[in-house]
Design a protein around this motif. Structure first.
Motif, PDB file in Angstrom:
ATOM      1  N   GLU A 109     -14.226 -45.226  15.072  1.00  0.00           N
ATOM      2  CA  GLU A 109     -13.989 -44.542  13.581  1.00  0.00           C
ATOM      3  C   GLU A 109     -12.982 -43.344  14.094  1.00  0.00           C
ATOM      4  O   GLU A 109     -12.299 -42.255  13.029  1.00  0.00           O
ATOM      5  CB  GLU A 109     -14.956 -44.180  12.476  1.00  0.00           C
ATOM      6  N   PHE A 110     -14.026 -42.292  14.968  1.00  0.00           N
ATOM      7  CA  PHE A 110     -12.877 -41.445  16.005  1.00  0.00           C
ATOM      8  C   PHE A 110     -12.044 -41.542  15.707  1.00  0.00           C
ATOM      9  O   PHE A 110     -11.092 -40.856  15.843  1.00  0.00           O
ATOM     10  CB  PHE A 110     -14.265 -40.202  16.477  1.00  0.00           C
ATOM     11  N   ALA A 111     -11.627 -42.612  17.142  1.00  0.00           N
ATOM     12  CA  ALA A 111     -10.168 -42.951  17.265  1.00  0.00           C
ATOM     13  C   ALA A 111      -9.173 -43.306  16.033  1.00  0.00           C
ATOM     14  O   ALA A 111      -7.872 -42.692  16.070  1.00  0.00           O
ATOM     15  CB  ALA A 111     -10.181 -44.362  18.548  1.00  0.00           C
ATOM     16  N   ASN A 112      -9.831 -44.101  15.332  1.00  0.00           N
ATOM     17  CA  ASN A 112      -8.917 -44.003  13.901  1.00  0.00           C
ATOM     18  C   ASN A 112      -8.720 -43.083  13.072  1.00  0.00           C
ATOM     19  O   ASN A 112      -7.047 -42.917  12.743  1.00  0.00           O
ATOM     20  CB  ASN A 112      -9.270 -44.938  12.982  1.00  0.00           C
ATOM     21  N   ASN A 113      -9.362 -42.006  13.115  1.00  0.00           N
ATOM     22  CA  ASN A 113      -8.652 -40.861  12.441  1.00  0.00           C
ATOM     23  C   ASN A 113      -8.047 -40.285  12.731  1.00  0.00           C
ATOM     24  O   ASN A 113      -6.885 -40.071  12.264  1.00  0.00           O
ATOM     25  CB  ASN A 113     -10.294 -40.362  12.151  1.00  0.00           C
ATOM     26  N   ALA A 114      -8.350 -39.704  14.498  1.00  0.00           N
ATOM     27  CA  ALA A 114      -7.602 -39.502  15.359  1.00  0.00           C
ATOM     28  C   ALA A 114      -6.094 -39.720  15.556  1.00  0.00           C
ATOM     29  O   ALA A 114      -4.470 -39.134  15.342  1.00  0.00           O
ATOM     30  CB  ALA A 114      -8.160 -39.083  16.377  1.00  0.00           C
ATOM     31  N   PHE A 115      -5.802 -41.349  14.872  1.00  0.00           N
ATOM     32  CA  PHE A 115      -4.430 -41.609  14.929  1.00  0.00           C
ATOM     33  C   PHE A 115      -4.166 -41.198  13.904  1.00  0.00           C
ATOM     34  O   PHE A 115      -2.381 -41.042  13.775  1.00  0.00           O
ATOM     35  CB  PHE A 115      -4.641 -43.043  15.182  1.00  0.00           C
ATOM     36  N   LEU A 116      -4.343 -40.890  12.876  1.00  0.00           N
ATOM     37  CA  LEU A 116      -4.099 -40.373  11.694  1.00  0.00           C
ATOM     38  C   LEU A 116      -3.555 -38.838  11.181  1.00  0.00           C
ATOM     39  O   LEU A 116      -2.739 -38.404  10.295  1.00  0.00           O
ATOM     40  CB  LEU A 116      -4.555 -41.190  10.288  1.00  0.00           C
ATOM     41  N   ASP A 117      -3.987 -38.446  12.943  1.00  0.00           N
ATOM     42  CA  ASP A 117      -4.783 -36.760  12.900  1.00  0.00           C
ATOM     43  C   ASP A 117      -2.700 -36.621  13.645  1.00  0.00           C
ATOM     44  O   ASP A 117      -2.393 -36.556  14.783  1.00  0.00           O
ATOM     45  CB  ASP A 117      -5.254 -36.341  13.634  1.00  0.00           C
ATOM     46  N   GLN A 118      -1.632 -36.145  12.513  1.00  0.00           N
ATOM     47  CA  GLN A 118      -0.213 -35.821  13.088  1.00  0.00           C
ATOM     48  C   GLN A 118      -0.605 -34.180  13.954  1.00  0.00           C
ATOM     49  O   GLN A 118       0.250 -34.376  15.230  1.00  0.00           O
ATOM     50  CB  GLN A 118       0.827 -35.285  12.113  1.00  0.00           C
ATOM     51  N   SER A 119      -1.456 -33.517  13.875  1.00  0.00           N
ATOM     52  CA  SER A 119      -1.317 -32.294  14.728  1.00  0.00           C
ATOM     53  C   SER A 119      -2.467 -32.314  16.553  1.00  0.00           C
ATOM     54  O   SER A 119      -2.889 -31.236  17.103  1.00  0.00           O
ATOM     55  CB  SER A 119      -2.449 -31.187  14.167  1.00  0.00           C
ATOM     56  N   PHE A 120      -2.950 -33.667  16.621  1.00  0.00           N
ATOM     57  CA  PHE A 120      -4.036 -33.748  18.198  1.00  0.00           C
ATOM     58  C   PHE A 120      -3.699 -34.322  18.931  1.00  0.00           C
ATOM     59  O   PHE A 120      -1.990 -34.100  18.737  1.00  0.00           O
ATOM     60  CB  PHE A 120      -4.594 -35.657  17.484  1.00  0.00           C
ATOM     61  N   PRO A 121      -4.206 -32.777  19.663  1.00  0.00           N
ATOM     62  CA  PRO A 121      -3.441 -32.720  21.195  1.00  0.00           C
ATOM     63  C   PRO A 121      -3.225 -33.512  21.826  1.00  0.00           C
ATOM     64  O   PRO A 121      -4.171 -33.867  22.601  1.00  0.00           O
ATOM     65  CB  PRO A 121      -3.971 -31.640  21.777  1.00  0.00           C
ATOM     66  N   LYS A 122      -1.949 -34.861  21.463  1.00  0.00           N
ATOM     67  CA  LYS A 122      -1.774 -35.811  21.999  1.00  0.00           C
ATOM     68  C   LYS A 122      -1.209 -35.961  23.524  1.00  0.00           C
ATOM     69  O   LYS A 122      -2.021 -37.186  24.579  1.00  0.00           O
ATOM     70  CB  LYS A 122      -0.244 -36.505  21.241  1.00  0.00           C
ATOM     71  N   GLN A 123      -0.711 -35.166  24.491  1.00  0.00           N
ATOM     72  CA  GLN A 123      -0.835 -34.424  25.565  1.00  0.00           C
ATOM     73  C   GLN A 123      -1.724 -34.258  26.631  1.00  0.00           C
ATOM     74  O   GLN A 123      -1.563 -34.581  28.293  1.00  0.00           O
ATOM     75  CB  GLN A 123       0.493 -34.257  26.069  1.00  0.00           C
ATOM     76  N   SER A 124      -2.999 -33.736  25.658  1.00  0.00           N
ATOM     77  CA  SER A 124      -3.890 -32.589  26.358  1.00  0.00           C
ATOM     78  C   SER A 124      -4.445 -34.075  27.208  1.00  0.00           C
ATOM     79  O   SER A 124      -5.691 -34.462  26.802  1.00  0.00           O
ATOM     80  CB  SER A 124      -4.409 -32.058  25.435  1.00  0.00           C
ATOM     81  N   THR A 125      -5.052 -33.198  28.399  1.00  0.00           N
ATOM     82  CA  THR A 125      -5.924 -33.733  29.539  1.00  0.00           C
ATOM     83  C   THR A 125      -7.059 -32.247  29.927  1.00  0.00           C
ATOM     84  O   THR A 125      -7.888 -33.298  30.818  1.00  0.00           O
ATOM     85  CB  THR A 125      -5.512 -34.251  30.844  1.00  0.00           C
ATOM     86  N   ASP A 126      -7.599 -31.523  29.153  1.00  0.00           N
ATOM     87  CA  ASP A 126      -8.260 -30.469  28.833  1.00  0.00           C
ATOM     88  C   ASP A 126      -9.177 -30.560  27.919  1.00  0.00           C
ATOM     89  O   ASP A 126      -9.152 -30.904  26.632  1.00  0.00           O
ATOM     90  CB  ASP A 126      -7.484 -29.454  28.826  1.00  0.00           C
ATOM     91  N   PHE A 127     -10.315 -30.960  28.691  1.00  0.00           N
ATOM     92  CA  PHE A 127     -11.918 -30.324  27.948  1.00  0.00           C
ATOM     93  C   PHE A 127     -11.367 -29.820  26.355  1.00  0.00           C
ATOM     94  O   PHE A 127     -12.286 -29.326  25.859  1.00  0.00           O
ATOM     95  CB  PHE A 127     -13.399 -30.779  28.668  1.00  0.00           C
TER      96      PHE A 127
END
Length: 73
Positions: free
Chosen positions: A23-41
């Motif tokens: 569910e987290f992954a599904n919702n993050a997919f729909l989140d246009q502002s998620f920091p998609k390139q980040s590797t920083d915790f």
């Protein structure tokens, strides 16, 4: 170069699952502002705490983060 956390998270997507990580992954997919390139915790954690009302518990993120670290090592 290591894959971003978002790239790893997308491997956990499952639209037919009610498991918290899916569910987290599904919702993050729909989140246009998620920091998609980040590797920083810290960057991702702060973003989720401030913006991700779809994440009921940060423990879910912590669990996925540990899985992500295992996948890149």
């Amino acid at each position: 170069m290591n894959k971003s956390f978002y790239q790893y998270l997308m491997s956990e997507r499952n639209e037919n699952s009610y498991e918290p990580i899916a569910e987290f992954a599904n919702n993050a997919f729909l989140d246009q502002s998620f920091p998609k390139q980040s590797t920083d915790f810290e960057e991702i954690s702060k973003y989720l705490e401030e913006n991700a009302s779809y994440l009921p518990s940060m423990t879910i993120f912590d669990d996925v983060w540990q899985n992500y670290l295992l996948s890149i090592n």
